[in-house]
Each structure stands twice: as structure tokens, then as C-alpha cells.
Design a protein around this motif. Structure first.
Motif, PDB file in Angstrom:
ATOM      1  N   ALA A  53       0.827  -1.203   0.000  1.00 14.90           N
ATOM      2  CA  ALA A  53       0.000   0.000   0.000  1.00 14.90           C
ATOM      3  C   ALA A  53       0.865   1.257   0.000  1.00 14.90           C
ATOM      4  O   ALA A  53       0.574   2.226  -0.712  1.00 14.90           O
ATOM      5  N   THR A  54       1.927   1.246   0.777  1.00  8.90           N
ATOM      6  CA  THR A  54       2.809   2.408   0.852  1.00  8.90           C
ATOM      7  C   THR A  54       3.522   2.651  -0.469  1.00  8.90           C
ATOM      8  O   THR A  54       3.602   3.786  -0.954  1.00  8.90           O
ATOM      9  N   VAL A  55       4.045   1.582  -1.062  1.00  9.28           N
ATOM     10  CA  VAL A  55       4.769   1.717  -2.324  1.00  9.28           C
ATOM     11  C   VAL A  55       3.871   2.266  -3.427  1.00  9.28           C
ATOM     12  O   VAL A  55       4.208   3.247  -4.102  1.00  9.28           O
ATOM     13  N   PHE A  56       2.700   1.656  -3.609  1.00  5.23           N
ATOM     14  CA  PHE A  56       1.808   2.097  -4.679  1.00  5.23           C
ATOM     15  C   PHE A  56       1.242   3.493  -4.403  1.00  5.23           C
ATOM     16  O   PHE A  56       1.117   4.311  -5.317  1.00  5.23           O
ATOM     17  N   LYS A 129       8.338  10.157  25.985  1.00  2.00           N
ATOM     18  CA  LYS A 129       9.681   9.662  26.328  1.00  2.00           C
ATOM     19  C   LYS A 129      10.266   8.809  25.197  1.00  2.00           C
ATOM     20  O   LYS A 129      11.067   7.917  25.433  1.00  2.00           O
ATOM     21  N   ARG A 130       9.864   9.114  23.968  1.00  2.00           N
ATOM     22  CA  ARG A 130      10.360   8.399  22.795  1.00  2.00           C
ATOM     23  C   ARG A 130      10.754   9.413  21.728  1.00  2.00           C
ATOM     24  O   ARG A 130      10.077  10.426  21.536  1.00  2.00           O
ATOM     25  N   TYR A 131      11.848   9.131  21.034  1.00  2.00           N
ATOM     26  CA  TYR A 131      12.339  10.042  20.006  1.00  2.00           C
ATOM     27  C   TYR A 131      11.823   9.671  18.616  1.00  2.00           C
ATOM     28  O   TYR A 131      11.794  10.517  17.712  1.00  2.00           O
ATOM     29  N   GLY A 132      11.443   8.402  18.429  1.00  2.00           N
ATOM     30  CA  GLY A 132      11.060   7.928  17.110  1.00  2.00           C
ATOM     31  C   GLY A 132       9.964   8.731  16.433  1.00  2.00           C
ATOM     32  O   GLY A 132      10.162   9.244  15.317  1.00  2.00           O
ATOM     33  N   THR A 243       2.465   9.682   3.244  1.00  2.00           N
ATOM     34  CA  THR A 243       2.297   8.242   3.042  1.00  2.00           C
ATOM     35  C   THR A 243       3.526   7.490   3.551  1.00  2.00           C
ATOM     36  O   THR A 243       3.415   6.470   4.248  1.00  2.00           O
ATOM     37  N   LEU A 244       4.703   8.004   3.216  1.00  2.00           N
ATOM     38  CA  LEU A 244       5.942   7.382   3.697  1.00  2.00           C
ATOM     39  C   LEU A 244       6.113   7.584   5.197  1.00  2.00           C
ATOM     40  O   LEU A 244       6.554   6.679   5.912  1.00  2.00           O
ATOM     41  N   GLY A 245       5.748   8.773   5.689  1.00  2.00           N
ATOM     42  CA  GLY A 245       5.862   9.044   7.116  1.00  2.00           C
ATOM     43  C   GLY A 245       4.941   8.178   7.942  1.00  2.00           C
ATOM     44  O   GLY A 245       5.316   7.690   9.015  1.00  2.00           O
ATOM     45  N   SER A 246       3.726   7.955   7.439  1.00  2.00           N
ATOM     46  CA  SER A 246       2.778   7.091   8.137  1.00  2.00           C
ATOM     47  C   SER A 246       3.315   5.669   8.231  1.00  2.00           C
ATOM     48  O   SER A 246       3.179   5.001   9.269  1.00  2.00           O
ATOM     49  N   TYR A 247       3.930   5.202   7.157  1.00  2.00           N
ATOM     50  CA  TYR A 247       4.503   3.861   7.169  1.00  2.00           C
ATOM     51  C   TYR A 247       5.644   3.770   8.184  1.00  2.00           C
ATOM     52  O   TYR A 247       5.779   2.771   8.900  1.00  2.00           O
ATOM     53  N   ALA A 248       6.452   4.824   8.254  1.00  2.00           N
ATOM     54  CA  ALA A 248       7.559   4.831   9.222  1.00  2.00           C
ATOM     55  C   ALA A 248       7.032   4.782  10.650  1.00  2.00           C
ATOM     56  O   ALA A 248       7.586   4.072  11.506  1.00  2.00           O
ATOM     57  N   HIS A 250       4.259   3.416  11.592  1.00  2.00           N
ATOM     58  CA  HIS A 250       3.776   2.046  11.781  1.00  2.00           C
ATOM     59  C   HIS A 250       4.932   1.085  12.066  1.00  2.00           C
ATOM     60  O   HIS A 250       4.841   0.235  12.943  1.00  2.00           O
ATOM     61  N   ARG A 251       6.022   1.239  11.336  1.00  2.00           N
ATOM     62  CA  ARG A 251       7.151   0.337  11.501  1.00  2.00           C
ATOM     63  C   ARG A 251       7.851   0.511  12.845  1.00  2.00           C
ATOM     64  O   ARG A 251       8.499  -0.421  13.340  1.00  2.00           O
ATOM     65  N   LEU A 252       7.718   1.673  13.438  1.00  2.00           N
ATOM     66  CA  LEU A 252       8.329   1.883  14.754  1.00  2.00           C
ATOM     67  C   LEU A 252       7.804   0.889  15.780  1.00  2.00           C
ATOM     68  O   LEU A 252       8.539   0.427  16.659  1.00  2.00           O
ATOM     69  N   ASP A 253       6.529   0.571  15.666  1.00  2.00           N
ATOM     70  CA  ASP A 253       5.899  -0.299  16.656  1.00  2.00           C
ATOM     71  C   ASP A 253       5.460  -1.645  16.100  1.00  2.00           C
ATOM     72  O   ASP A 253       4.907  -2.460  16.815  1.00  2.00           O
ATOM     73  N   SER A 254       5.701  -1.868  14.799  1.00  2.00           N
ATOM     74  CA  SER A 254       5.302  -3.133  14.205  1.00  2.00           C
ATOM     75  C   SER A 254       6.374  -3.603  13.226  1.00  2.00           C
ATOM     76  O   SER A 254       6.166  -3.590  12.016  1.00  2.00           O
ATOM     77  N   PRO A 255       7.546  -4.009  13.712  1.00  2.00           N
ATOM     78  CA  PRO A 255       8.654  -4.393  12.841  1.00  2.00           C
ATOM     79  C   PRO A 255       8.505  -5.807  12.291  1.00  2.00           C
ATOM     80  O   PRO A 255       9.406  -6.636  12.390  1.00  2.00           O
ATOM     81  N   GLY A 256       7.319  -6.100  11.760  1.00  2.00           N
ATOM     82  CA  GLY A 256       7.081  -7.459  11.280  1.00  2.00           C
ATOM     83  C   GLY A 256       7.285  -7.570   9.791  1.00  2.00           C
ATOM     84  O   GLY A 256       8.219  -7.029   9.226  1.00  2.00           O
TER      85      GLY A 256
END
Length: 273
Positions: A53-56, A129-132, A243-248, A250-256
Motif C-alpha cells: 500500500a505504501t509503495v503504490f 519519552k520516545r524520540y522515534g 504516506t511514507l511518514g505514516s509507514y515509518a 507504523h514500523r516503529l511499533d510493528s517491525p514485522g
């Protein structure tokens, strides 16, 4: 001599390409491709394929910006409404709208957007208390702004005539830096603030962010410093970055594996509005 001939050949080829791209059929086809890519991204998002979804989605928004850039550079069909829209805003000016537009466009300036982004980032770090998330927010807005600046230099579009400008601006016009910066910041804020909220609240926050970005876009045209295609490209560029920022985020808390098959750990477990 060889270098001069090569440059002439490249220039002739580019001129031919831009001339062909100025036709309505080519530009419409380009927009159809862009819409198709975004639609494919939405379908993949429904299927919980976050990577696809992010790529397209990002490719779709970026391709739409490219189509507009080529149309603007070649004075193509898509620029046909620019003059009429600019004149409509000029014809509907009033003293009250003048003051309101100047206030809004000043608040949404590049320096003000950067300052607000830094303040929000500091608050995010303090509350969570998180920088991400803060770094993703700043990186998204910065990436959109840098891309906007590069496009300005490449396309080198002139501003509307100074006779209609209420605030004199002479730097390249395409795309709108105000719209790019404010839209990317507001949309990222809406995404972060909407974490842990019901779907209706998330949609409301996104709606408010979009509405505010539209207001900024309208003030830029009202003040006579941007064309319709300028603000449209700014909005699309912001959508690509977000779109890319939203994916980032998501990946901060879901590295699957890029899907949403398992519930991700909540991103902002210590923030509240």
C-alpha cells in the motif's frame, strides 16, 4: 564542437517531449495512471498489506506531481484553468478577506511551519519519552520541503503577474511551499494525535487537517502568488511524504513482515489530547 552538438540534441529532444506532453490525451493518461496507482495502494491497505500500500500510494502521488510538473513546464492542457481561477480570486477580494488571507499565509510560512514542527517534536518527546515519532514527524516535513525546493529549481515557473500580487514574491512558483509544508505537518499531526482514538475521531482529525491545508492553498491563490496547479502539486507532494511518514510510524511499533495481521503495539501510549 561535439559537446555543443550533444547539448543541442538533448535540448531538441526535451523540447519535443515537452511539446508532446502538452497534449490533453497524454496528460489525462498520466493522471489516470497516477489515480490507478493510488487506488491500488488503497486496495492493498484494505487487504492489510502495508508495504504494498505504501509503495503504490507514494508512487501514485509522486507520479501525479510529475505529470503536473511536465504540464506546467510545457504550458500544457492541465494549466488551462490557472488563469481563470486566479482571476476569480482577484474578483472576489474584500478588505476582510485580505486581512484574513495575509494572517493565514503568514502563519503557514516555511519558517513558522518549521518552528511549529520543532515545538511539536519537543512536546512529543516530553510526553512519550520516545524520540522515534518526533524524528519521523520532522523527517517527513523536511523531506517534503526539500523535494519542493528542488522542484522549484527544476521547473522554474514564474509567479502570477505582480499586478495581481498582494504580497510580492518573485522566487519560482511551482509547487507551493506553503501548501507542501503545512499539509505535511498537519496531516502527520492528525495521524499521531489519532493514535488510540476511535476511527470516527481519526477521520475527524484528518478532515480538519485537510480543511486547514485547503484554506492555506486558497489564501495563496487569493493573494495572487500561486496558480491552481502550484497548490495542487504542493498537496500531492505532501500526500506522498505523509504516506511514507505514516509507514515509518507504523514500523516503529510493528517491525514485522509489513502486514497488519497482528495488532501492533500502540504507538502513543502516553499521549493524550
Amino acid at each position: 564542437m561535439l559537446l555543443s552538438s550533444s547539448i543541442s540534441a538533448v535540448h531538441a529532444t526535451a523540447t519535443e517531449v515537452f511539446t508532446e506532453a502538452a497534449t490533453a490525451d497524454v496528460e489525462i493518461a498520466g493522471l489516470v495512471i497516477a489515480v490507478g496507482l493510488v487506488a491500488a495502494g488503497l486496495m492493498l491497505r484494505i487487504r492489510r498489506d502495508r508495504d504494498g500500500a505504501t509503495v503504490f500510494g507514494a508512487l501514485g502521488y509522486a507520479f501525479a506531481v510529475l505529470v503536473l510538473a511536465v504540464a506546467v513546464r510545457s504550458n500544457g492542457w492541465l494549466t488551462g484553468a490557472d488563469t481563470a481561477v486566479a482571476q476569480w480570486f482577484v474578483d472576489h477580494r474584500s478588505a476582510t478577506l485580505d486581512q484574513l488571507s495575509i494572517a493565514v499565509t503568514t502563519a503557514g510560512g516555511p519558517a513558522e511551519t518549521a518552528a511549529l514542527g520543532l515545538v511539536v517534536a519537543v512536546v512529543l518527546v516530553w510526553r512519550t519519552k520516545r524520540y522515534g515519532p518526533a524524528l519521523v514527524l520532522l523527517a517527513t516535513v523536511a523531506t517534503a520541503s526539500i523535494a519542493c525546493t528542488l522542484l522549484k529549481l527544476i521547473v522554474a515557473r514564474g509567479r502570477p503577474p505582480q499586478s495581481v500580487q498582494m504580497m510580492l514574491e518573485t522566487d519560482p512558483s511551482f509547487p507551493s511551499g506553503h501548501v507542501t509544508g503545512t499539509a505535511s505537518l498537519l496531516l502527520m499531526l492528525a495521524l499521531i494525535a489519532g493514535t488510540r482514538r476511535p476511527r470516527a475521531v481519526r477521520m475527524l482529525l484528518l478532515g480538519i487537517a485537510i480543511a486547514l491545508a485547503v484554506v492555506v492553498a486558497c489564501t495563496r491563490m487569493y493573494l495572487g502568488v500561486h496558480w491552481l496547479t502550484d497548490v495542487g502539486a504542493g498537496a500531492l507532494l505532501a500526500a506522498c511524504a505523509v504516506t511514507l511518514g505514516s509507514y515509518a510510524l507504523h514500523r516503529l511499533d510493528s517491525p514485522g513482515d509489513g502486514t497488519d495481521s497482528t495488532p501492533p503495539r500502540l504507538l502513543m501510549n502516553r499521549i493524550s489530547l
